[in-house]
Design an enzyme around this catalytic site. Structure first.
Site, PDB file in Angstrom:
ATOM      1  N   HIS A 239       9.846 -24.234   8.960  1.00 12.29           N
ATOM      2  CA  HIS A 239       8.744 -24.992   9.585  1.00 12.29           C
ATOM      3  C   HIS A 239       7.599 -24.642   9.010  1.00 12.29           C
ATOM      4  O   HIS A 239       6.659 -25.641   8.974  1.00 12.29           O
ATOM      5  CB  HIS A 239       8.784 -24.199  11.035  1.00 12.29           C
TER       6      HIS A 239
ATOM      7  N   HIS B  23       6.269 -30.949  10.247  1.00 11.33           N
ATOM      8  CA  HIS B  23       5.986 -29.764   9.887  1.00 11.33           C
ATOM      9  C   HIS B  23       5.016 -29.881   8.694  1.00 11.33           C
ATOM     10  O   HIS B  23       4.201 -29.174   8.579  1.00 11.33           O
ATOM     11  CB  HIS B  23       7.200 -29.024   9.336  1.00 11.33           C
TER      12      HIS B  23
ATOM     13  N   CYS C  31       3.121  -3.045   3.977  1.00  7.48           N
ATOM     14  CA  CYS C  31       2.554  -1.913   4.112  1.00  7.48           C
ATOM     15  C   CYS C  31       3.175  -1.319   5.551  1.00  7.48           C
ATOM     16  O   CYS C  31       4.160  -1.528   5.693  1.00  7.48           O
ATOM     17  CB  CYS C  31       0.910  -2.368   4.710  1.00  7.48           C
TER      18      CYS C  31
ATOM     19  N   ASP D 208       0.961  -0.990   0.066  1.00  6.22           N
ATOM     20  CA  ASP D 208       0.034  -0.065  -0.075  1.00  6.22           C
ATOM     21  C   ASP D 208       0.908   1.132  -0.008  1.00  6.22           C
ATOM     22  O   ASP D 208       1.917   1.114  -0.099  1.00  6.22           O
ATOM     23  CB  ASP D 208      -1.012  -0.262   1.217  1.00  6.22           C
TER      24      ASP D 208
ATOM     25  N   THR E 220       2.629  -1.294   8.712  1.00  7.52           N
ATOM     26  CA  THR E 220       3.011  -2.364   9.798  1.00  7.52           C
ATOM     27  C   THR E 220       3.265  -3.779   9.222  1.00  7.52           C
ATOM     28  O   THR E 220       3.949  -4.443  10.053  1.00  7.52           O
ATOM     29  CB  THR E 220       2.024  -2.518  11.029  1.00  7.52           C
TER      30      THR E 220
HETATM   31  C1  RB5 Z   1      -1.967   2.833   6.385  1.00  4.58           C
HETATM   32  O1  RB5 Z   1      -2.115   3.981   6.885  1.00  4.58           O
HETATM   33  C2  RB5 Z   1      -1.825   1.585   7.279  1.00  4.58           C
HETATM   34  O2  RB5 Z   1      -2.911   1.322   8.150  1.00  4.58           O
HETATM   35  C3  RB5 Z   1      -1.223   0.131   6.646  1.00  4.58           C
HETATM   36  O3  RB5 Z   1      -0.450   0.603   5.864  1.00  4.58           O
HETATM   37  C4  RB5 Z   1      -0.845  -0.929   7.564  1.00  4.58           C
HETATM   38  O4  RB5 Z   1      -0.068  -0.474   8.627  1.00  4.58           O
HETATM   39  C5  RB5 Z   1      -2.074  -1.520   8.193  1.00  4.58           C
HETATM   40  O5  RB5 Z   1      -2.055  -2.410   8.613  1.00  4.58           O
END
Ligand code: RB5
Length: 142
Positions: free
Chosen positions: A97, A133, A64, A7, A66
């Site tokens: 694994h 596994h 993304c 994203d 996080t």
């Molecule tokens: C976008 O602002 C953020 O929410 C996305 O990149 C991600 O961290 C979502 O889990």
């Protein structure tokens, strides 16, 4: 063939991942996004997940902010085993694994240098093929 998806939060890091894969001669398909304009991460998580389970691509890499939202999304697709990794130990262990077929990372969590090492570890570590596994992975799919 590696499926790539991100994203807006992962866009800049993904450009570095692409350059890195090119330097290693590894082919990829870029499923977007294609700029830092705000987008919805589930769209890209699903595209990469479907590319992997359809066999169009061998593995996927998702980024993304996080790594959490996009990995949750990918793991909703049957046959996907997406692993959120922010260290090389986890990247190696999830290949050995879990036979993880998608790597997810958070661009707001780690720097590019570590991310590229994690990519290398993930792509270069084979599944152990250990009976225990294989059994556990089959139980995930039940
Ligand atoms: C976008 O602002 C953020 O929410 C996305 O990149 C991600 O961290 C979502 O889990």
């Amino acid at each position: 063939m590696i499926a790539l998806g991100c994203d807006h939060g992962g866009y800049t890091m993904m450009q570095e991942v692409k350059k890195h894969l090119e330097s290693r001669g590894i082919e990829y398909k870029d499923y977007g996004c294609y700029s830092e304009e705000s987008v919805d991460y589930p769209e890209y998580g699903k595209k990469v997940a479907n590319a992997v389970v359809s066999g169009e691509c061998d593995k996927g890499i998702l980024i993304c902010g996080t790594g959490i939202g996009i990995s949750i999304t990918a793991n909703k697709v049957k046959g996907v085993r997406a692993a959120l990794c922010h260290d090389c130990f986890s990247a190696a262990a999830t290949r050995e694994h879990n036979n993880a077929n998608v790597l997810a990372m958070g661009a707001r969590v780690i720097g590019v240098g570590l991310a590229l090492q994690i990519v290398d570890t993930f792509l270069d570590t084979p599944f152990s093929n250990d009976e225990r596994h294989i059994r556990r992975i089959a139980m995930i799919e039940d």
